[in-house]
Design an enzyme around this catalytic site. Structure first.
Site, PDB file in Angstrom:
ATOM      1  N   HIS A 199      58.896 -13.198 -99.386  1.00 42.24           N
ATOM      2  CA  HIS A 199      60.323 -13.412 -99.106  1.00 42.24           C
ATOM      3  C   HIS A 199      60.926 -14.365-100.148  1.00 42.24           C
ATOM      4  CE1 HIS A 199      59.182 -12.736 -94.641  1.00 42.24           C
ATOM      5  NE2 HIS A 199      59.962 -11.724 -94.958  1.00 42.24           N
ATOM      6  N   LYS A 254      60.225  -6.912 -82.346  1.00 36.62           N
ATOM      7  CA  LYS A 254      59.070  -7.426 -83.089  1.00 36.62           C
ATOM      8  C   LYS A 254      58.306  -8.528 -82.354  1.00 36.62           C
ATOM      9  CE  LYS A 254      59.952  -6.116 -87.842  1.00 36.62           C
ATOM     10  NZ  LYS A 254      60.010  -6.561 -89.239  1.00 36.62           N
ATOM     11  N   ARG A 258      58.539  -3.371-100.885  1.00 35.78           N
ATOM     12  CA  ARG A 258      57.138  -3.586-101.256  1.00 35.78           C
ATOM     13  C   ARG A 258      56.473  -2.309-101.695  1.00 35.78           C
ATOM     14  NH1 ARG A 258      56.208  -6.775 -95.846  1.00 35.78           N
ATOM     15  NH2 ARG A 258      57.880  -5.329 -95.432  1.00 35.78           N
ATOM     16  N   SER A 273      54.759 -10.870 -93.075  1.00 37.54           N
ATOM     17  CA  SER A 273      54.623 -11.922 -92.057  1.00 37.54           C
ATOM     18  C   SER A 273      53.532 -11.527 -91.060  1.00 37.54           C
ATOM     19  CB  SER A 273      55.944 -12.120 -91.316  1.00 37.54           C
ATOM     20  OG  SER A 273      56.966 -12.474 -92.198  1.00 37.54           O
TER      21      SER A 273
END
Ligand code: ADP
Length: 159
Positions: free
Chosen positions: A18, A42, A91, A129
């Site tokens: 990030h 999430k 990504r 994460s």
């Protein structure tokens, strides 16, 4: 006119992946607002307040970056802030479909806000994460994946 970009995400917690996007965004735009959105699907580890605090600590070396939180629709938030750009990181191909869906929807909602993508730095292309939380849970060393404040916060959460 100064150029403002919004960098939205869950940031649960912020990683060097990030930060790489935030830092590069800060070198291209006059100002960047990093915004924590609470994505309930999430099941976050950190509260929004904790995520904001960790982002503030991790971006304090960047004078043109501020951190905020929002429960609104991203595009409404961007309009309120008069931001021209939403900045996202990409990504791998696996990110692409999801990002396409969101970007198409955002464009349908408001054509004036442009979404720009930055390709991740190769060294962070595997980093998320979720992976960080997974390994931190087993007390593995995450010092080269996240800022020091995040490493400490993860240790505390999993102690
Ligand atoms: P979201 O729930 O909105 O996907 P994330 O916190 O997972 O929020 O990600 C926020 C933004 O940061 C997204 O644009 C994501 O693609 C990007 N990002 C996450 N990890 C990396 C990484 N390792 N390298 C580059 N960009 C990343």
């Amino acid at each position: 006119m100064s150029r403002l970009a919004i960098c939205p995400g869950s940031f649960d917690p912020v990683t060097y992946g990030h930060l790489d996007i935030i830092e590069r965004g800060a070198s291209v735009f006059d100002n960047v607002i990093v915004v924590v959105f609470n994505n309930q699907s999430k099941a976050p580890l950190f509260t929004v307040e904790e995520r904001v605090a960790l982002l503030e600590e991790s971006t304090k070396h960047l004078p043109n970056v501020t951190v905020d939180e929002s429960n609104e629709l991203l595009i409404d938030y961007a309009m309120q802030q008069k931001a021209q750009v939403v900045l996202r990181g990409l990504r791998a191909v696996s990110d692409f479909e999801y990002e396409m869906q969101i970007t198409s929807m955002n464009r349908k909602l408001n054509e004036r806000v442009e979404t720009l993508f930055m390709m991740t730095n190769n060294q962070y292309s595997f980093l998320s994460s979720s992976i960080v939380k997974e390994v931190a849970k087993y007390k593995a060393n995450v010092s080269d994946l996240v800022p020091e404040a995040v490493e400490k916060a993860l240790k505390k959460k999993y102690s």
